[in-house]
Scaffold this motif. Structure first.
Motif, mmCIF file in Angstrom:
data_model
loop_
_atom_site.group_PDB
_atom_site.id
_atom_site.type_symbol
_atom_site.label_atom_id
_atom_site.label_comp_id
_atom_site.label_asym_id
_atom_site.label_seq_id
_atom_site.Cartn_x
_atom_site.Cartn_y
_atom_site.Cartn_z
ATOM 1 N N GLU A 54 0.163 18.097 -56.727
ATOM 2 C CA GLU A 54 1.058 17.240 -55.942
ATOM 3 C C GLU A 54 0.742 17.392 -54.452
ATOM 4 N N LEU A 55 0.542 18.630 -54.009
ATOM 5 C CA LEU A 55 0.207 18.866 -52.604
ATOM 6 C C LEU A 55 -1.160 18.292 -52.248
ATOM 7 N N LEU A 56 -2.145 18.506 -53.129
ATOM 8 C CA LEU A 56 -3.484 17.995 -52.854
ATOM 9 C C LEU A 56 -3.509 16.470 -52.823
ATOM 10 N N GLY A 57 -2.659 15.846 -53.631
ATOM 11 C CA GLY A 57 -2.628 14.398 -53.672
ATOM 12 C C GLY A 57 -1.840 13.762 -52.553
ATOM 13 N N SER A 58 -0.824 14.459 -52.059
ATOM 14 C CA SER A 58 0.041 13.874 -51.032
ATOM 15 C C SER A 58 -0.409 14.205 -49.617
ATOM 16 N N SER A 59 -1.188 15.260 -49.445
ATOM 17 C CA SER A 59 -1.616 15.671 -48.103
ATOM 18 C C SER A 59 -2.715 14.762 -47.572
ATOM 19 N N TRP A 60 -2.780 14.639 -46.274
ATOM 20 C CA TRP A 60 -3.813 13.817 -45.644
ATOM 21 C C TRP A 60 -5.154 14.535 -45.640
ATOM 22 N N LEU A 61 -5.117 15.869 -45.450
ATOM 23 C CA LEU A 61 -6.351 16.650 -45.368
ATOM 24 C C LEU A 61 -6.148 18.022 -46.004
ATOM 25 N N LEU A 62 -7.220 18.548 -46.611
ATOM 26 C CA LEU A 62 -7.276 19.955 -46.991
ATOM 27 C C LEU A 62 -8.031 20.710 -45.910
ATOM 28 N N LEU A 63 -7.478 21.815 -45.455
ATOM 29 C CA LEU A 63 -8.159 22.670 -44.483
ATOM 30 C C LEU A 63 -8.695 23.892 -45.209
ATOM 31 N N GLN A 64 -9.967 24.204 -44.992
ATOM 32 C CA GLN A 64 -10.633 25.344 -45.621
ATOM 33 C C GLN A 64 -11.322 26.144 -44.515
ATOM 34 N N PRO A 65 -10.536 26.953 -43.766
ATOM 35 C CA PRO A 65 -11.114 27.703 -42.651
ATOM 36 C C PRO A 65 -11.748 29.031 -43.041
ATOM 37 N N SER A 66 -11.930 29.283 -44.335
ATOM 38 C CA SER A 66 -12.416 30.566 -44.830
ATOM 39 C C SER A 66 -13.735 30.984 -44.185
ATOM 40 N N LEU A 67 -13.864 32.287 -43.990
ATOM 41 C CA LEU A 67 -15.091 32.851 -43.443
ATOM 42 C C LEU A 67 -16.253 32.719 -44.407
ATOM 43 N N LYS A 68 -15.982 32.874 -45.725
ATOM 44 C CA LYS A 68 -17.058 32.833 -46.709
ATOM 45 C C LYS A 68 -16.504 32.445 -48.075
ATOM 46 N N GLU A 69 -17.200 31.567 -48.758
ATOM 47 C CA GLU A 69 -16.869 31.176 -50.118
ATOM 48 C C GLU A 69 -18.162 31.023 -50.902
ATOM 49 N N GLY A 70 -18.115 31.396 -52.185
ATOM 50 C CA GLY A 70 -19.286 31.196 -53.013
ATOM 51 C C GLY A 70 -19.496 29.726 -53.346
ATOM 52 N N TRP A 71 -18.394 29.006 -53.460
ATOM 53 C CA TRP A 71 -18.482 27.596 -53.802
ATOM 54 C C TRP A 71 -17.545 26.809 -52.900
ATOM 55 N N GLY A 72 -16.332 26.608 -53.273
ATOM 56 C CA GLY A 72 -15.382 25.780 -52.552
ATOM 57 C C GLY A 72 -14.571 24.996 -53.561
ATOM 58 N N LEU A 73 -13.955 25.739 -54.487
ATOM 59 C CA LEU A 73 -13.248 25.112 -55.598
ATOM 60 C C LEU A 73 -12.126 24.210 -55.117
ATOM 61 N N THR A 74 -11.390 24.656 -54.094
ATOM 62 C CA THR A 74 -10.284 23.838 -53.606
ATOM 63 C C THR A 74 -10.779 22.547 -52.976
ATOM 64 N N ILE A 75 -12.010 22.563 -52.458
ATOM 65 C CA ILE A 75 -12.568 21.353 -51.851
ATOM 66 C C ILE A 75 -12.774 20.269 -52.904
ATOM 67 N N VAL A 76 -13.361 20.642 -54.057
ATOM 68 C CA VAL A 76 -13.566 19.634 -55.098
ATOM 69 C C VAL A 76 -12.254 19.298 -55.805
ATOM 70 N N GLU A 77 -11.326 20.257 -55.867
ATOM 71 C CA GLU A 77 -10.005 19.940 -56.413
ATOM 72 C C GLU A 77 -9.311 18.899 -55.554
ATOM 73 N N ALA A 78 -9.336 19.100 -54.240
ATOM 74 C CA ALA A 78 -8.750 18.112 -53.332
ATOM 75 C C ALA A 78 -9.487 16.786 -53.455
ATOM 76 N N GLY A 79 -10.815 16.861 -53.568
ATOM 77 C CA GLY A 79 -11.607 15.650 -53.706
ATOM 78 C C GLY A 79 -11.223 14.845 -54.936
ATOM 79 N N SER A 80 -10.908 15.539 -56.028
ATOM 80 C CA SER A 80 -10.527 14.825 -57.249
ATOM 81 C C SER A 80 -9.252 14.024 -57.050
ATOM 82 N N ARG A 81 -8.466 14.404 -56.043
ATOM 83 C CA ARG A 81 -7.250 13.667 -55.691
ATOM 84 C C ARG A 81 -7.485 12.714 -54.516
ATOM 85 N N GLY A 82 -8.755 12.544 -54.118
ATOM 86 C CA GLY A 82 -9.069 11.626 -53.033
ATOM 87 C C GLY A 82 -8.726 12.149 -51.659
#
Length: 399
Positions: free
Chosen positions: A282-310
């Motif tokens: 619900e949050l990923l779909g209703s928000s205008w942007l996802l912010l991912q300020p992490s120093l390091k990630e192996g992938w970026g799971l939340t990025i593609v999760e947010a992407g699936s919600r446009g």
């Protein structure tokens, strides 16, 4: 002949998804494990104990989970469980380590989250696969003091490379593959198996009528949620109805709340804590942007999760695998520093047409990654390792 299909795979990991600090790497592990079971393998995960979680259970996907030890002792306990289980004496009998009646595991997958299990030292007659989501060079000094950071980095970058010198590696992105190669791991021994995109649950939701941002993940220093808070403080002077939701839990929660108070943005920030899958989408779909300020990630799971919600994302180019999870300029924006982070967030909030186009591209991009593909690719690595009896040199990548 080595049994391949129907092999017993033992994963050594420091946490599972039920752990309060479980994150994307645990989601990856359990989703891949579930796919391996669907293919015909048997899977056991050995991880640390916590709270009231049972010492042993089988989850809904058929994955056997054994919990032993704590945050720092799980590594030693894993070795004891493996050795006692293999030898078949004591309370941790062979039957309990291999509940499917398969005897010893056919292959051990050692998940190296900074601190490796070093299972190659005691798993002598079975192949070991090292699963590394990303290299922790930047994270050691952020989480620990200088002395511990130096020791930890030496274990990860020197000792582990030496211990796993005859092992196959699996990682989740091209960036992480290059980082491992930089430590001296032969790139021909490194397979890339991408994350899948978790299925969106719940009905589609409308965007908020006001500018809205979301940060999703564990609340620990290297996630750098502070960047999102400071950006919100600046943007709120121009957009008084701006809202930021920080979803997740962790031991860094209190310092973040203190910073929000110091920045006088409590009216603009919601610390949501632990959220359900339904609330997350619900949050990923209703928000205008996802912010991912992490120093390091192996992938970026939340990025593609947010992407699936446009929903497009803003992240850091230097953060490793996020550059593989995102198409810069198409599905989101990668930045170099905190000032660029602020500018990119502001620009996208003010440009509805660009933001909408990026969201549509992000939804298409997310469809490329499925757990079925990830499980099939991981199974190919296991099969190749068992059939060869030595590290294979074919890079098995998820499509």
């Amino acid at each position: 002949m080595t049994r391949v299909r129907g092999a017993h795979v033992l994963f050594l990991n420091w946490r599972d998804t039920g752990h309060p600090e479980g994150g994307g790497s645990e989601v990856y592990l359990e989703r891949v494990a579930a796919e391996l079971i669907d293919i015909g393998h048997h899977v056991t995960i050995l991880c640390q104990a916590y709270g009231t979680a049972p010492a042993e259970e089988t989850n809904a996907d058929g994955v056997r989970i054994i919990r032993r030890g704590g945050r720092h002792t799980v590594y030693l306990r894993a070795a004891l469980v493996y050795l006692l289980g293999v030898l078949g004496f004591g309370p941790l009998s062979r039957r309990r380590l291999a509940p499917h009646g398969l005897g010893r595991p056919d292959v051990v997958v050692d998940v190296c989250n900074g601190m490796p299990f070093l299972s190659r030292l005691y798993v002598r007659r079975r192949p070991v696969i090292a699963l590394v989501h990303h290299v922790h060079r930047e994270q050691w000094p952020v989480v620990f003091g200088p002395r511990v950071a130096r020791i930890g980095w030496w274990i990860e970058s020197v000792l582990a490379v030496r211990v796993y010198r005859d092992c196959r590696y699996v990682t989740v992105s091209e960036t992480s593959r290059n980082e491992l190669a930089g430590l001296g791991v032969d790139p021909r021994r490194i397979s890339i198996v991408h994350n899948g995109t978790p299925e969106a649950c719940g009905a589609p939701v409308a965007r908020t009528p006001y500018p809205s941002l979301v940060v999703l993940g564990r609340l620990v220093p290297h996630k750098r949620v502070e960047f999102a808070l400071r950006a919100t403080a600046l943007l709120a002077t121009e957009m008084p109805d701006l809202r930021l939701v920080v979803a997740g839990q962790g031991w860094w929660d209190e310092p973040l709340r203190t910073l929000a108070d110091d920045l006088c943005i409590n009216d603009h920030v919601e610390f949501a804590g632990f959220i359900t899958e339904e609330r997350k989408h619900e949050l990923l779909g209703s928000s205008w942007l996802l912010l991912q300020p992490s120093l390091k990630e192996g992938w970026g799971l939340t990025i593609v999760e947010a992407g699936s919600r446009g929903t497009p994302s803003v992240a850091f180019r230097s953060a490793g695998g996020v550059a593989d999870a995102m198409s810069d300029g198409e599905t989101g924006v990668l930045v170099a520093d905190e000032y660029e982070f602020f500018k990119a967030v502001r620009s996208l909030l003010l440009d509805a047409a660009r933001r909408t186009a990026m969201g549509a591209n992000a939804a298409t991009h997310a469809q490329r990654f499925t757990w079925e593909k990830a499980g099939a690719a991981f199974s190919q690595v296991i099969t190749g390792r068992l059939e060869a009896g030595q590290p294979t040199l074919t890079d098995q990548r998820a499509p």
